[in-house]
Design a protein around this motif. Structure first.
Motif, PDB file in Angstrom:
ATOM      1  N   UNK A  65      83.488 -50.986 -30.522  1.00 30.06           N
ATOM      2  CA  UNK A  65      84.706 -51.381 -31.230  1.00 30.06           C
ATOM      3  C   UNK A  65      85.828 -50.348 -31.190  1.00 30.06           C
ATOM      4  N   UNK A  66      85.559 -49.133 -30.681  1.00 31.53           N
ATOM      5  CA  UNK A  66      86.634 -48.126 -30.595  1.00 31.53           C
ATOM      6  C   UNK A  66      86.240 -47.069 -29.575  1.00 31.53           C
ATOM      7  N   UNK A  67      87.043 -46.964 -28.506  1.00 33.37           N
ATOM      8  CA  UNK A  67      86.697 -46.103 -27.370  1.00 33.37           C
ATOM      9  C   UNK A  67      87.967 -45.450 -26.830  1.00 33.37           C
ATOM     10  N   UNK A  68      87.799 -44.319 -26.139  1.00 32.85           N
ATOM     11  CA  UNK A  68      88.909 -43.656 -25.433  1.00 32.85           C
ATOM     12  C   UNK A  68      88.449 -43.354 -24.005  1.00 32.85           C
ATOM     13  N   UNK A  69      88.786 -44.223 -23.060  1.00 32.50           N
ATOM     14  CA  UNK A  69      88.382 -44.000 -21.679  1.00 32.50           C
ATOM     15  C   UNK A  69      88.982 -42.712 -21.113  1.00 32.50           C
ATOM     16  N   UNK A  70      90.157 -42.332 -21.582  1.00 34.01           N
ATOM     17  CA  UNK A  70      90.881 -41.223 -20.957  1.00 34.01           C
ATOM     18  C   UNK A  70      90.223 -39.869 -21.167  1.00 34.01           C
ATOM     19  N   UNK A  71      89.213 -39.792 -22.016  1.00 34.41           N
ATOM     20  CA  UNK A  71      88.628 -38.491 -22.361  1.00 34.41           C
ATOM     21  C   UNK A  71      87.570 -38.005 -21.367  1.00 34.41           C
ATOM     22  N   UNK A  72      87.206 -38.811 -20.384  1.00 35.83           N
ATOM     23  CA  UNK A  72      86.087 -38.477 -19.502  1.00 35.83           C
ATOM     24  C   UNK A  72      86.278 -37.142 -18.786  1.00 35.83           C
ATOM     25  N   UNK A  73      87.493 -36.860 -18.333  1.00 35.37           N
ATOM     26  CA  UNK A  73      87.706 -35.688 -17.492  1.00 35.37           C
ATOM     27  C   UNK A  73      87.732 -34.382 -18.276  1.00 35.37           C
ATOM     28  N   UNK A 108      90.576 -43.279 -12.815  1.00 35.63           N
ATOM     29  CA  UNK A 108      89.252 -42.772 -12.464  1.00 35.63           C
ATOM     30  C   UNK A 108      88.441 -42.457 -13.715  1.00 35.63           C
ATOM     31  N   UNK A 109      89.079 -41.886 -14.730  1.00 33.10           N
ATOM     32  CA  UNK A 109      88.385 -41.593 -15.984  1.00 33.10           C
ATOM     33  C   UNK A 109      87.779 -42.856 -16.570  1.00 33.10           C
ATOM     34  N   UNK A 110      88.533 -43.951 -16.531  1.00 31.98           N
ATOM     35  CA  UNK A 110      88.017 -45.228 -17.032  1.00 31.98           C
ATOM     36  C   UNK A 110      86.861 -45.730 -16.184  1.00 31.98           C
ATOM     37  N   UNK A 111      87.010 -45.634 -14.868  1.00 34.38           N
ATOM     38  CA  UNK A 111      85.986 -46.203 -13.991  1.00 34.38           C
ATOM     39  C   UNK A 111      84.651 -45.460 -14.123  1.00 34.38           C
ATOM     40  N   UNK A 112      84.709 -44.147 -14.278  1.00 34.39           N
ATOM     41  CA  UNK A 112      83.481 -43.370 -14.437  1.00 34.39           C
ATOM     42  C   UNK A 112      82.737 -43.798 -15.707  1.00 34.39           C
ATOM     43  N   UNK A 113      83.452 -43.895 -16.808  1.00 37.38           N
ATOM     44  CA  UNK A 113      82.786 -44.224 -18.066  1.00 37.38           C
ATOM     45  C   UNK A 113      82.323 -45.678 -18.092  1.00 37.38           C
ATOM     46  N   UNK A 144      92.571 -52.362 -13.868  1.00 41.80           N
ATOM     47  CA  UNK A 144      92.022 -52.415 -12.508  1.00 41.80           C
ATOM     48  C   UNK A 144      90.606 -51.839 -12.484  1.00 41.80           C
ATOM     49  N   UNK A 145      90.376 -50.761 -13.223  1.00 44.68           N
ATOM     50  CA  UNK A 145      89.032 -50.187 -13.306  1.00 44.68           C
ATOM     51  C   UNK A 145      88.072 -51.142 -14.013  1.00 44.68           C
ATOM     52  N   UNK A 146      88.547 -51.797 -15.067  1.00 40.63           N
ATOM     53  CA  UNK A 146      87.731 -52.777 -15.784  1.00 40.63           C
ATOM     54  C   UNK A 146      87.322 -53.919 -14.861  1.00 40.63           C
ATOM     55  N   UNK A 315      80.106 -41.384 -26.728  1.00 40.07           N
ATOM     56  CA  UNK A 315      79.061 -41.992 -25.905  1.00 40.07           C
ATOM     57  C   UNK A 315      79.499 -43.427 -25.613  1.00 40.07           C
ATOM     58  N   UNK A 316      78.843 -44.081 -24.666  1.00 36.28           N
ATOM     59  CA  UNK A 316      78.958 -45.538 -24.541  1.00 36.28           C
ATOM     60  C   UNK A 316      77.628 -46.195 -24.899  1.00 36.28           C
ATOM     61  N   UNK A 317      76.678 -45.389 -25.373  1.00 37.68           N
ATOM     62  CA  UNK A 317      75.380 -45.913 -25.784  1.00 37.68           C
ATOM     63  C   UNK A 317      75.421 -46.336 -27.239  1.00 37.68           C
ATOM     64  N   UNK A 318      75.567 -47.622 -27.482  1.00 35.41           N
ATOM     65  CA  UNK A 318      75.759 -48.109 -28.849  1.00 35.41           C
ATOM     66  C   UNK A 318      74.506 -47.949 -29.709  1.00 35.41           C
ATOM     67  N   UNK A 319      73.328 -48.026 -29.103  1.00 34.22           N
ATOM     68  CA  UNK A 319      72.101 -47.857 -29.886  1.00 34.22           C
ATOM     69  C   UNK A 319      71.883 -46.400 -30.265  1.00 34.22           C
ATOM     70  N   UNK A 320      72.452 -45.484 -29.508  1.00 31.86           N
ATOM     71  CA  UNK A 320      72.476 -44.077 -29.923  1.00 31.86           C
ATOM     72  C   UNK A 320      73.399 -43.911 -31.133  1.00 31.86           C
ATOM     73  N   UNK A 321      74.566 -44.540 -31.065  1.00 27.17           N
ATOM     74  CA  UNK A 321      75.547 -44.396 -32.146  1.00 27.17           C
ATOM     75  C   UNK A 321      75.036 -44.967 -33.463  1.00 27.17           C
TER      76      UNK A 321
END
Length: 443
Positions: A65-73, A108-113, A144-146, A315-321
């Motif tokens: 429900x709340x993410x920041x793709x731009x933080x990957x790098x 690229x940051x979005x595509x990696x995550x 485009x990454x999505x 994380x993108x692991x919701x069961x971890x969160x």
């Protein structure tokens, strides 16, 4: 891609309220939706693909429900000065980073995550983006990454006055343009909200401009709210209102809006959020990492606030969160026996409700007519798995299990732990490292 996919021999968890456990049932995917749930052998073929889920649990793709793709790098970056409080975290790291991002970095940051999201079984993500010196076109690049990843994402640009009026206006227009694109295309992978950073970096005139544009393009809003005590203090000092009350006064709350964090939402704020029907995205790992506090999830739920679960890019692991959410609530309430049902509801009931509202068709549940977002997870239950025990298995067992297969909209994105949707993780990582090195030099 295969049109008729049969999933059989697994234990099906439906999510929703209640979360049902179905044994001996098969699931038919057709035209991107769940067409039939029926006893094994009762669904007539032919099938384009049969997925054997023996030794696996079959459940809906997870929603963030709340993410920041731009933080990957930023991963591993050691150039930021140590921070003593949340404002210094922003000044020393995140606001320095987002000012240096270019459009290639953003994509690229979005595509990696997103590749990692497929691996973790997260098929729907609500993102909140910032790149103040690469605003125009940033949401299209993320989209485009999505599209390449094959998942679903609701995107927005975080408008802020912290970098000046021209950049603020550019952010307003980027939100409006992407919202119009989504309304026109009705792409089942993409949706839009109107992004705002936080009340303490926005002037009244900007809030009014955003409210008007949001109404014009027909979206709700996605904004950080009362994440730190400093946000509350700044709004009270300058405007005489808490962040929640101020956003409400400008018409920015409502059933289509997301208030992220709400760590320092007062009881009166919580009543306002509940009355407006605003969705709150709880992000416990981020809140703990930034030492801003632990949101009063029990209080919000008791007052009727719809509380879901985000990760704020930790994380993108919701069961971890969700595990961290439960431990954190025990600590806040000083009670190791509290909040189990309320926390379970964030991911398994409220997040599907949010996604369904944003997309306009059923998401996050396994029921006939719902979108075919399905994951297969390796799991042999060591104790009875039924309607009375399912939530315990999800939080204490399945959260540690491996996702084997991920399907979104009837499209197989990962099968037997191999990405099959064209994403090349090694190539992506190499390109990401190249861009990150240049970004770190600029940082």
């Amino acid at each position: 891609m295969p049109n008729r996919i049969l999933i059989e021999n697994g234990t099906i968890l439906t999510f929703g309220s209640p979360c049902r456990v179905l044994e001996g049932q098969a699931l038919l995917i057709e035209d991107g939706v769940i067409r039939t749930l029926a006893p094994k052998g009762a669904i007539a073929g032919p099938f384009d693909k049969v997925l054997d889920a023996t030794g696996q649990v079959v459940m809906p793709g997870l929603v963030n429900a709340h993410m920041h793709f731009y933080s990957t790098l930023v991963r591993g970056l050691g150039k930021a000065a140590p921070s003593r409080n949340f404002q210094e975290v922003l000044d020393n790291l995140w606001w320095r980073l987002d000012r240096k991002l270019g459009l290639d970095d953003v994509e690229v940051s979005a595509e990696v995550i997103l590749a990692d999201a497929v691996r973790k079984g997260t098929t729907t993500l609500v993102d909140h983006h910032a790149s103040p010196f690469a605003v125009t076109g940033s949401l299209d690049r993320i989209a485009a990454a999505v599209k390449r990843a094959g998942v679903r994402a609701c995107l927005c640009y975080e408008v802020s006055d912290r970098d000046g009026a021209a950049i603020s206006e550019e952010g307003l227009q980027e939100n409006a343009a992407f919202a119009r694109r989504c309304a026109s295309e009705r792409d089942p992978q993409l949706r839009a909200l109107f992004g705002l950073h936080a009340a303490f970096t926005l002037e009244d005139a900007t809030l009014d401009r955003a409210a008007a544009l949001g109404r014009e393009v027909g979206t709700g809003f996605h904004v950080h709210v009362a994440e730190a005590a400093s946000d509350v203090a700044a709004n009270l000092e300058r405007h005489g209102l808490t962040p929640v009350a101020r956003l409400h006064a400008h018409g920015l709350l409502g059933p289509d809006s997301i208030a992220a964090h709400c760590v320092h939402a007062t009881p009166a704020d919580q009543e306002l959020l509940a009355a407006a029907g605003t969705f709150v995205a709880h992000n416990p790992q981020s809140n703990l990492n930034n030492a801003v506090g632990i949101a009063d999830v029990l209080g919000m739920c008791a007052r009727g606030v719809r509380v879901g679960l985000g990760t704020d890019a930790m994380t993108v692991g919701m069961l971890e969160e969700i595990r961290v959410a439960l431990w954190a609530q025990h600590l806040r309430q000083d009670n190791p026996s509290c909040a189990f049902m309320e926390i379970a509801g964030t991911l398994f009931a409220r997040n599907p409700e949010l996604a369904t509202r944003l997309w306009g068709f059923p998401l996050g549940t396994l029921e006939e007519g719902a979108a075919a977002d399905v994951i297969l997870v390796d799991y042999h239950p060591p104790t009875r798995l039924d309607g009375n025990t399912v939530l315990g298995h999800l939080i204490f067992g399945l959260s540690q299990a491996a996702v084997d297969t991920t399907v979104c909209g009837g499209r197989i994105l990962m099968e037997r732990k191999v990405l099959v949707n064209g994403l090349d993780e090694a190539r992506l990582a190499a390109r990401s490292r190249e861009l990150a090195d240049a970004l770190w030099d600029r940082f």
